[in-house]
Design a protein around this motif. Structure first.
Motif, PDB file in Angstrom:
ATOM      1  N   LEU A  95       4.204   2.635   3.054  1.00 20.03           N
ATOM      2  CA  LEU A  95       3.518   1.429   2.603  1.00 20.03           C
ATOM      3  C   LEU A  95       2.191   1.241   3.336  1.00 20.03           C
ATOM      4  O   LEU A  95       1.168   0.927   2.724  1.00 20.03           O
ATOM      5  CB  LEU A  95       4.458   0.252   2.867  1.00 20.03           C
ATOM      6  N   ASP A  96       2.189   1.435   4.652  1.00 23.72           N
ATOM      7  CA  ASP A  96       0.966   1.242   5.432  1.00 23.72           C
ATOM      8  C   ASP A  96      -0.154   2.187   4.987  1.00 23.72           C
ATOM      9  O   ASP A  96      -1.322   1.812   4.966  1.00 23.72           O
ATOM     10  CB  ASP A  96       1.244   1.443   6.933  1.00 23.72           C
ATOM     11  N   ILE A 147      -1.537   0.896   1.663  1.00 24.43           N
ATOM     12  CA  ILE A 147      -2.374  -0.289   1.897  1.00 24.43           C
ATOM     13  C   ILE A 147      -3.748   0.131   2.418  1.00 24.43           C
ATOM     14  O   ILE A 147      -4.781  -0.326   1.947  1.00 24.43           O
ATOM     15  CB  ILE A 147      -1.686  -1.248   2.887  1.00 24.43           C
ATOM     16  N   ARG A 148      -3.759   1.027   3.379  1.00 23.21           N
ATOM     17  CA  ARG A 148      -5.031   1.480   3.944  1.00 23.21           C
ATOM     18  C   ARG A 148      -5.923   2.099   2.870  1.00 23.21           C
ATOM     19  O   ARG A 148      -7.105   1.799   2.770  1.00 23.21           O
ATOM     20  CB  ARG A 148      -4.773   2.492   5.067  1.00 23.21           C
ATOM     21  N   VAL A 197      -7.189  -0.623   0.427  1.00 24.61           N
ATOM     22  CA  VAL A 197      -8.201  -1.478   1.045  1.00 24.61           C
ATOM     23  C   VAL A 197      -9.529  -0.716   1.180  1.00 24.61           C
ATOM     24  O   VAL A 197     -10.603  -1.242   0.885  1.00 24.61           O
ATOM     25  CB  VAL A 197      -7.722  -1.999   2.426  1.00 24.61           C
ATOM     26  N   GLU A 198      -9.436   0.558   1.559  1.00 22.07           N
ATOM     27  CA  GLU A 198     -10.642   1.373   1.726  1.00 22.07           C
ATOM     28  C   GLU A 198     -11.409   1.475   0.399  1.00 22.07           C
ATOM     29  O   GLU A 198     -12.629   1.266   0.348  1.00 22.07           O
ATOM     30  CB  GLU A 198     -10.223   2.758   2.243  1.00 22.07           C
ATOM     31  N   VAL A 243      -4.156  -8.115  -1.092  1.00 22.57           N
ATOM     32  CA  VAL A 243      -3.273  -6.957  -1.034  1.00 22.57           C
ATOM     33  C   VAL A 243      -1.890  -7.407  -1.506  1.00 22.57           C
ATOM     34  O   VAL A 243      -1.319  -8.352  -0.954  1.00 22.57           O
ATOM     35  CB  VAL A 243      -3.190  -6.388   0.396  1.00 22.57           C
ATOM     36  N   GLU A 244      -1.378  -6.764  -2.539  1.00 24.77           N
ATOM     37  CA  GLU A 244      -0.123  -7.186  -3.159  1.00 24.77           C
ATOM     38  C   GLU A 244       0.854  -6.020  -3.262  1.00 24.77           C
ATOM     39  O   GLU A 244       0.463  -4.856  -3.171  1.00 24.77           O
ATOM     40  CB  GLU A 244      -0.405  -7.724  -4.571  1.00 24.77           C
ATOM     41  N   ILE A 245       2.098  -6.347  -3.494  1.00 21.14           N
ATOM     42  CA  ILE A 245       3.129  -5.316  -3.614  1.00 21.14           C
ATOM     43  C   ILE A 245       3.566  -5.171  -5.061  1.00 21.14           C
ATOM     44  O   ILE A 245       3.829  -6.157  -5.740  1.00 21.14           O
ATOM     45  CB  ILE A 245       4.316  -5.675  -2.706  1.00 21.14           C
TER      46      ILE A 245
END
Lengths: 296, 296
Positions: A231-232, A235-236, A239-240, A267-269
């Motif tokens: 997940l991390d 997300i990165r 976002v990038e 940022v959503e899931i």
């Protein structure tokens, strides 16, 4: 109108997909789909441990779209989703976010009528969506896995009225669609949504541009859809790319776009339970254009 | 009406907090707050690497609320948030989701007028929210860190019209509030929102019940707010508590509640950049009651 019957389906998005229908940009195509369990669950005694996993997550297609080729973008506008009158929810030991707490496999069959899913005494309003939608890719990826090619993204925003933009890797794009859900919460925590068969009507188009990941357009925002094992990491990556799009759209230096993102980007899931997890990065249309997401 | 001036503030939520004001259940209290940078940023040449970190994240209070004691719940209804006419956005190397890409610290001062944050040529509509809100806790926790006691949850739903329920650990609860934001995206990716000073008007109440984590009520849903160092751990904890609440509210076996959660519960992100990350688990009010979240 082109109709692709449910008997024409695939179980992976790979380099050697053979088209079962052809469309031109602007054409309307209906995909008839089998549920994600491959139609194998007949009643509540049929649990997922008893079914043939080689028949799970069928995706109807693939559709060859003229002029789609590597380096272009396939636009898929979701015009309508019709769902069946019967949905299936399943879970099992090791499945979903709390899989270690599940003692035995469970299946629920839910009647769907009057726009609601009947779950015991509860009536849950339907919000039909597409779980699996993707194109041919350089590697063979099972339809149950999401990636750069789309696939099992399980994002409940892929619904009537939204447009999904997919990178094209192979000639014709080779679009396939399956895994409809009558309703699903963000996260899809128990491993399944309310799984249904049905029909999806889409309009396909081909645009000039290069995307790194699928992009979704709603009435008011764009969403980058990034899927990775961790997940991390997803997300990165999201976002990038979001910060880069904000910089490009607004003529900002990277640092300024990073700060702007912190104010206007969400940022959503999408889902937490597939072989890769999917996140969404939402940017309102006021701050970005479609072209800002295209590379080069 | 009780007013707590900004000079009365703390930098941690701990076991030995000394109340600076007292209220009865039902009272209305105004907290005047300093911005999260401690009012130290005067212009864009003031970067966060130059400021005194012992003065960061001041929280105004604490307020002693009569009848609040361990094993009860403090309800804080947000009646109004007034923000100043000037906001600050900061970032720096190692800060936020993409901190390794930031080469030098940056500060932007944004004028706030006519309901918008002026960020260069962009006018971003304000959505005032509270970053830090919490109560005294058994351990000393800096105001910059979120936890079971609340603290720096940075959830943009803690805004006018919502009610935050906090577990009470110490006599009087000892509520403190700070770190207002003019606007913030979910994730708060660059490490800061548009940081502002201002005033928060709340109504406090005390309920019978035991909560494990803060819970937020909006017009249509409840949100569990869970903060942990690892995002995956926070998600697991939030989903577990959400499933338990669904089981309790609907008289369901655990497996059924797990499946129901997969259809109606959303896992969302509040912030990704504080010493602990914060997730939200959203359950619509149709499927759960406030009491279902209380233990015992």
């Amino acid at each position: 109108m082109i109709l692709i019957p449910k008997e024409k389906h695939v179980y992976s998005f790979g380099p050697n997909m053979k088209p079962v229908a052809r469309a031109k940009p602007g054409d309307i195509v209906v995909f008839e789909t089998i549920d994600a369990l491959g139609g194998q669950i007949k009643d509540e005694s049929d649990t997922i441990e008893k079914i043939d996993f080689s028949r799970v997550n069928p995706a109807t297609g693939p559709l060859y779209v003229e002029n789609a080729k590597r380096g272009k973008v396939l636009a898929v506008e979701i015009l309508d989703i019709e769902i069946a009158g019967r949905g299936i929810v399943v879970t099992a030991p090791k499945a979903g976010v709390l899989g270690d707490k599940v003692e035995k496999p469970r299946t629920r069959i839910c009647e769907i009528k009057d726009g609601t899913v009947h779950f015991g005494n509860l009536k849950i309003p339907v919000k039909p969506m597409i779980g699996v939608i993707g194109v041919a890719y350089d590697e063979e990826i099972p339809t149950g896995t999401p990636g750069r090619h789309g696939g099992n993204m399980d994002t409940n925003l892929i619904t009537k009225g939204t447009i999904l933009y997919l990178p094209v890797f192979k000639e014709g794009g080779l679009l396939a669609i399956g895994d409809l859900h009558a309703v699903m919460g963000d996260g899809e925590v128990c491993v399944s949504a309310c799984e249904v068969s049905g029909r999806v009507k889409v309009k396909v188009d081909v645009l000039d541009g290069v995307l790194e990941w699928p992009l979704l357009e709603t009435a008011d925002a764009y969403y980058l859809l990034v899927s990775m094992e961790k997940l991390d990491d997803a997300i990165r990556e999201g976002v990038e790319l979001g910060v880069e799009a904000l910089a490009k759209a607004n003529g900002l230096e990277w640092d300024d776009a990073y700060m702007l993102a912190s104010l206007v980007m969400d940022v959503e899931i999408s889902q937490l339970v597939d072989p890769a997890k999917t996140i969404r990065v939402r940017i309102p249309k006021e701050y970005v254009s479609l072209e800002a997401f295209f590379k080069g």
